[in-house]
Motif scaffolding. Structure first.
Motif, PDB file in Angstrom:
ATOM      1  N   PRO A  86       2.481  -4.350  10.919  1.00  0.00           N
ATOM      2  CA  PRO A  86       1.531  -3.666  10.034  1.00  0.00           C
ATOM      3  C   PRO A  86       0.135  -4.256  10.151  1.00  0.00           C
ATOM      4  O   PRO A  86      -0.033  -5.439  10.445  1.00  0.00           O
ATOM      5  CB  PRO A  86       2.127  -3.897   8.640  1.00  0.00           C
ATOM      6  CG  PRO A  86       2.958  -5.139   8.774  1.00  0.00           C
ATOM      7  CD  PRO A  86       3.499  -5.110  10.167  1.00  0.00           C
ATOM      8  N   SER A  87      -0.856  -3.413   9.920  1.00  0.00           N
ATOM      9  CA  SER A  87      -2.251  -3.842  10.073  1.00  0.00           C
ATOM     10  C   SER A  87      -2.848  -4.397   8.791  1.00  0.00           C
ATOM     11  O   SER A  87      -3.696  -5.291   8.831  1.00  0.00           O
ATOM     12  CB  SER A  87      -3.097  -2.655  10.560  1.00  0.00           C
ATOM     13  OG  SER A  87      -2.661  -2.217  11.832  1.00  0.00           O
ATOM     14  N   TRP A  88      -2.432  -3.857   7.638  1.00  0.00           N
ATOM     15  CA  TRP A  88      -3.058  -4.227   6.370  1.00  0.00           C
ATOM     16  C   TRP A  88      -2.056  -4.756   5.354  1.00  0.00           C
ATOM     17  O   TRP A  88      -2.317  -5.748   4.681  1.00  0.00           O
ATOM     18  CB  TRP A  88      -3.826  -3.030   5.794  1.00  0.00           C
ATOM     19  CG  TRP A  88      -4.962  -2.662   6.689  1.00  0.00           C
ATOM     20  CD1 TRP A  88      -4.938  -1.770   7.742  1.00  0.00           C
ATOM     21  CD2 TRP A  88      -6.277  -3.221   6.678  1.00  0.00           C
ATOM     22  NE1 TRP A  88      -6.150  -1.731   8.363  1.00  0.00           N
ATOM     23  CE2 TRP A  88      -7.007  -2.608   7.735  1.00  0.00           C
ATOM     24  CE3 TRP A  88      -6.922  -4.153   5.885  1.00  0.00           C
ATOM     25  CZ2 TRP A  88      -8.334  -2.905   8.009  1.00  0.00           C
ATOM     26  CZ3 TRP A  88      -8.245  -4.461   6.144  1.00  0.00           C
ATOM     27  CH2 TRP A  88      -8.930  -3.836   7.197  1.00  0.00           C
ATOM     28  N   LEU A  89      -0.935  -4.112   5.233  1.00  0.00           N
ATOM     29  CA  LEU A  89       0.125  -4.659   4.399  1.00  0.00           C
ATOM     30  C   LEU A  89       0.813  -5.793   5.149  1.00  0.00           C
ATOM     31  O   LEU A  89       0.788  -5.853   6.378  1.00  0.00           O
ATOM     32  CB  LEU A  89       1.142  -3.569   4.060  1.00  0.00           C
ATOM     33  CG  LEU A  89       0.640  -2.396   3.212  1.00  0.00           C
ATOM     34  CD1 LEU A  89       1.716  -1.329   3.076  1.00  0.00           C
ATOM     35  CD2 LEU A  89       0.163  -2.861   1.845  1.00  0.00           C
ATOM     36  N   THR A  90       1.452  -6.675   4.417  1.00  0.00           N
ATOM     37  CA  THR A  90       2.231  -7.732   5.051  1.00  0.00           C
ATOM     38  C   THR A  90       3.644  -7.228   5.335  1.00  0.00           C
ATOM     39  O   THR A  90       4.090  -6.213   4.767  1.00  0.00           O
ATOM     40  CB  THR A  90       2.310  -8.970   4.157  1.00  0.00           C
ATOM     41  OG1 THR A  90       3.075  -8.653   2.978  1.00  0.00           O
ATOM     42  CG2 THR A  90       0.917  -9.443   3.745  1.00  0.00           C
ATOM     43  N   SER A  91       4.359  -7.946   6.161  1.00  0.00           N
ATOM     44  CA  SER A  91       5.757  -7.589   6.425  1.00  0.00           C
ATOM     45  C   SER A  91       6.582  -7.669   5.149  1.00  0.00           C
ATOM     46  O   SER A  91       7.500  -6.856   4.938  1.00  0.00           O
ATOM     47  CB  SER A  91       6.342  -8.515   7.497  1.00  0.00           C
ATOM     48  OG  SER A  91       5.687  -8.319   8.740  1.00  0.00           O
ATOM     49  N   ASP A  92       6.259  -8.621   4.275  1.00  0.00           N
ATOM     50  CA  ASP A  92       6.975  -8.725   2.999  1.00  0.00           C
ATOM     51  C   ASP A  92       6.701  -7.495   2.123  1.00  0.00           C
ATOM     52  O   ASP A  92       7.603  -7.016   1.423  1.00  0.00           O
ATOM     53  CB  ASP A  92       6.564  -9.995   2.258  1.00  0.00           C
ATOM     54  CG  ASP A  92       7.175 -11.246   2.865  1.00  0.00           C
ATOM     55  OD1 ASP A  92       8.138 -11.126   3.652  1.00  0.00           O
ATOM     56  OD2 ASP A  92       6.676 -12.352   2.547  1.00  0.00           O
ATOM     57  N   GLN A  93       5.460  -7.003   2.130  1.00  0.00           N
ATOM     58  CA  GLN A  93       5.149  -5.810   1.346  1.00  0.00           C
ATOM     59  C   GLN A  93       5.880  -4.579   1.883  1.00  0.00           C
ATOM     60  O   GLN A  93       6.340  -3.738   1.101  1.00  0.00           O
ATOM     61  CB  GLN A  93       3.641  -5.569   1.327  1.00  0.00           C
ATOM     62  CG  GLN A  93       2.874  -6.539   0.443  1.00  0.00           C
ATOM     63  CD  GLN A  93       1.371  -6.358   0.551  1.00  0.00           C
ATOM     64  OE1 GLN A  93       0.816  -6.280   1.657  1.00  0.00           O
ATOM     65  NE2 GLN A  93       0.704  -6.279  -0.591  1.00  0.00           N
ATOM     66  N   ILE A  94       5.986  -4.468   3.202  1.00  0.00           N
ATOM     67  CA  ILE A  94       6.757  -3.370   3.788  1.00  0.00           C
ATOM     68  C   ILE A  94       8.210  -3.464   3.342  1.00  0.00           C
ATOM     69  O   ILE A  94       8.824  -2.469   2.940  1.00  0.00           O
ATOM     70  CB  ILE A  94       6.675  -3.403   5.329  1.00  0.00           C
ATOM     71  CG1 ILE A  94       5.229  -3.222   5.809  1.00  0.00           C
ATOM     72  CG2 ILE A  94       7.596  -2.358   5.932  1.00  0.00           C
ATOM     73  CD1 ILE A  94       4.669  -1.847   5.663  1.00  0.00           C
ATOM     74  N   ALA A  95       8.769  -4.672   3.400  1.00  0.00           N
ATOM     75  CA  ALA A  95      10.160  -4.868   2.978  1.00  0.00           C
ATOM     76  C   ALA A  95      10.330  -4.548   1.494  1.00  0.00           C
ATOM     77  O   ALA A  95      11.329  -3.933   1.085  1.00  0.00           O
ATOM     78  CB  ALA A  95      10.599  -6.301   3.274  1.00  0.00           C
ATOM     79  N   ASP A  96       9.358  -4.952   0.677  1.00  0.00           N
ATOM     80  CA  ASP A  96       9.418  -4.655  -0.757  1.00  0.00           C
ATOM     81  C   ASP A  96       9.362  -3.146  -1.009  1.00  0.00           C
ATOM     82  O   ASP A  96      10.074  -2.626  -1.883  1.00  0.00           O
ATOM     83  CB  ASP A  96       8.265  -5.339  -1.494  1.00  0.00           C
ATOM     84  CG  ASP A  96       8.493  -6.828  -1.692  1.00  0.00           C
ATOM     85  OD1 ASP A  96       9.648  -7.279  -1.527  1.00  0.00           O
ATOM     86  OD2 ASP A  96       7.526  -7.541  -2.005  1.00  0.00           O
ATOM     87  N   PHE A  97       8.504  -2.438  -0.271  1.00  0.00           N
ATOM     88  CA  PHE A  97       8.432  -0.983  -0.423  1.00  0.00           C
ATOM     89  C   PHE A  97       9.774  -0.347  -0.090  1.00  0.00           C
ATOM     90  O   PHE A  97      10.266   0.521  -0.840  1.00  0.00           O
ATOM     91  CB  PHE A  97       7.345  -0.409   0.475  1.00  0.00           C
ATOM     92  CG  PHE A  97       7.275   1.095   0.440  1.00  0.00           C
ATOM     93  CD1 PHE A  97       6.649   1.749  -0.612  1.00  0.00           C
ATOM     94  CD2 PHE A  97       7.846   1.860   1.452  1.00  0.00           C
ATOM     95  CE1 PHE A  97       6.597   3.142  -0.660  1.00  0.00           C
ATOM     96  CE2 PHE A  97       7.798   3.245   1.414  1.00  0.00           C
ATOM     97  CZ  PHE A  97       7.171   3.886   0.353  1.00  0.00           C
ATOM     98  N   ASN A  98      10.387  -0.757   0.993  1.00  0.00           N
ATOM     99  CA  ASN A  98      11.687  -0.193   1.354  1.00  0.00           C
ATOM    100  C   ASN A  98      12.751  -0.507   0.310  1.00  0.00           C
ATOM    101  O   ASN A  98      13.603   0.334   0.000  1.00  0.00           O
ATOM    102  CB  ASN A  98      12.134  -0.721   2.718  1.00  0.00           C
ATOM    103  CG  ASN A  98      11.368  -0.098   3.874  1.00  0.00           C
ATOM    104  OD1 ASN A  98      10.871   1.025   3.772  1.00  0.00           O
ATOM    105  ND2 ASN A  98      11.281  -0.818   4.984  1.00  0.00           N
ATOM    106  N   ARG A  99      12.685  -1.695  -0.267  1.00  0.00           N
ATOM    107  CA  ARG A  99      13.706  -2.126  -1.221  1.00  0.00           C
ATOM    108  C   ARG A  99      13.477  -1.545  -2.618  1.00  0.00           C
ATOM    109  O   ARG A  99      14.405  -1.027  -3.245  1.00  0.00           O
ATOM    110  CB  ARG A  99      13.736  -3.659  -1.286  1.00  0.00           C
ATOM    111  CG  ARG A  99      14.752  -4.232  -2.271  1.00  0.00           C
ATOM    112  CD  ARG A  99      14.769  -5.757  -2.175  1.00  0.00           C
ATOM    113  NE  ARG A  99      13.446  -6.330  -2.420  1.00  0.00           N
ATOM    114  CZ  ARG A  99      12.956  -6.598  -3.622  1.00  0.00           C
ATOM    115  NH1 ARG A  99      13.666  -6.342  -4.724  1.00  0.00           N
ATOM    116  NH2 ARG A  99      11.745  -7.139  -3.753  1.00  0.00           N
ATOM    117  N   THR A 100      12.235  -1.627  -3.123  1.00  0.00           N
ATOM    118  CA  THR A 100      11.962  -1.249  -4.513  1.00  0.00           C
ATOM    119  C   THR A 100      11.359   0.143  -4.650  1.00  0.00           C
ATOM    120  O   THR A 100      11.397   0.727  -5.729  1.00  0.00           O
ATOM    121  CB  THR A 100      10.988  -2.246  -5.165  1.00  0.00           C
ATOM    122  OG1 THR A 100       9.699  -2.152  -4.530  1.00  0.00           O
ATOM    123  CG2 THR A 100      11.519  -3.674  -5.053  1.00  0.00           C
ATOM    124  N   GLY A 101      10.727   0.660  -3.574  1.00  0.00           N
ATOM    125  CA  GLY A 101      10.103   1.985  -3.631  1.00  0.00           C
ATOM    126  C   GLY A 101       8.622   1.971  -3.932  1.00  0.00           C
ATOM    127  O   GLY A 101       8.006   3.032  -4.017  1.00  0.00           O
TER     128      GLY A 101
END
Length: 276
Positions: free
Chosen positions: A31-46
């Motif tokens: 990802p360019s702007w979000l972190t990998s943790d934020q991507i994972a959080d989006f997938n997990r929590t929505g």
């Protein structure tokens, strides 16, 4: 000449469509702007929040613009919730929808080909008494597949006291949910209610400072309480989808290409309104 679209489709029209209403997880290893943790959080929590976008001076300018716009709309008989599809009418809202700082973060979730198609002010005036019942955005949208998000831009500071948004974390994994129509006596800003939301996950409040955004999946269960405080709580919701999403009922006529390409030409790519 743009084709006409159905501004507010009926429930029967929406539900009669064949749609893919499964959550499509983001796959983005770089990802360019979000972190990998934020991507994972989006997938997990929505959802992902908070994301700072506009500084104090920039959001103060947007707030002044909205204050003037609200005065115009209410003078014409509208109310604080009636400024919808605003990017089709107002140049400055089109500018916010296409703002690359916002689109950068959305593209990390949806991919490099992104359409902005919706813009709606949700302004809870002090003690206005109206709640937004638990609902999924996808229930209202004639879109498929379900690769769409809402960006919620705080124009005023939003906290639990003035009815910030709340989520049921992880509820997007349950697919499309059964809802009931809301009665007029319920003072619901919208017209759908999903009962017993806690069966789908834990409630999480989403306080945001003015100028910050949250991004949530169109399948995430969310809502907000009535604003019982003496402070206003205004937000601009911006709606985006991947360019390969298809819109029925003419809603492709709302679309603006904000990143990448729309190879099929399905979305109309409406120009910026010349004036406000």
């Amino acid at each position: 000449m743009a084709k006409e679209f159905k501004m507010i489709p009926s429930d029967d029209e929406i539900q009669s469509l064949e749609r893919d209403l499964r959550f499509h997880a983001t796959e983005n290893d770089n990802p360019s702007w979000l972190t990998s943790d934020q991507i994972a959080d989006f997938n997990r929590t929505g959802y992902v929040a908070p994301i700072p976008i506009f500084d104090l001076n920039e959001i103060a300018d947007i707030r002044c613009y909205f204050d003037d716009l609200l005065d115009q709309v209410t003078a014409q008989g509208g109310n604080s919730y009636s400024i919808s599809s605003a990017h089709l009418k107002y140049g400055r809202v089109h500018d916010i929808l296409t703002n690359q700082r916002i689109v950068d973060h959305v593209a990390d979730l949806l991919g490099e080909n992104v359409i902005g198609w919706g813009s709606h002010f949700f302004c809870k005036m002090p003690r206005d008494g109206k709640a937004v019942a638990w609902h999924q955005d996808a229930s209202y949208w004639p879109l498929s597949p379900s690769k769409a998000v809402t960006v919620w831009l705080a124009i005023d500071d939003a906290d639990e006291q003035n009815a910030c948004m709340k989520f049921i974390a992880g509820s997007h994994h349950h697919g499309h949910m059964t809802y009931r129509p809301s009665g007029s006596h319920e003072d619901n800003v919208l017209n759908q209610t999903i009962e017993n939301p806690q069966q789908y996950g834990d409630t999480v409040f989403n306080p945001l400072a003015a100028g910050n955004v949250s991004i949530h999946s169109d399948l995430l269960l969310h809502g907000s309480e009535a604003n019982e405080s003496d402070r206003r709580r205004c937000a601009l919701t911006l709606r985006y989808c991947a360019a390969d999403v298809r819109a029925e009922l003419g809603w492709n006529e709302k679309g603006v290409q904000v990143r990448g390409k729309d190879e099929s030409g399905h979305w109309s790519n409406v120009p910026r309104p010349a004036t406000d």
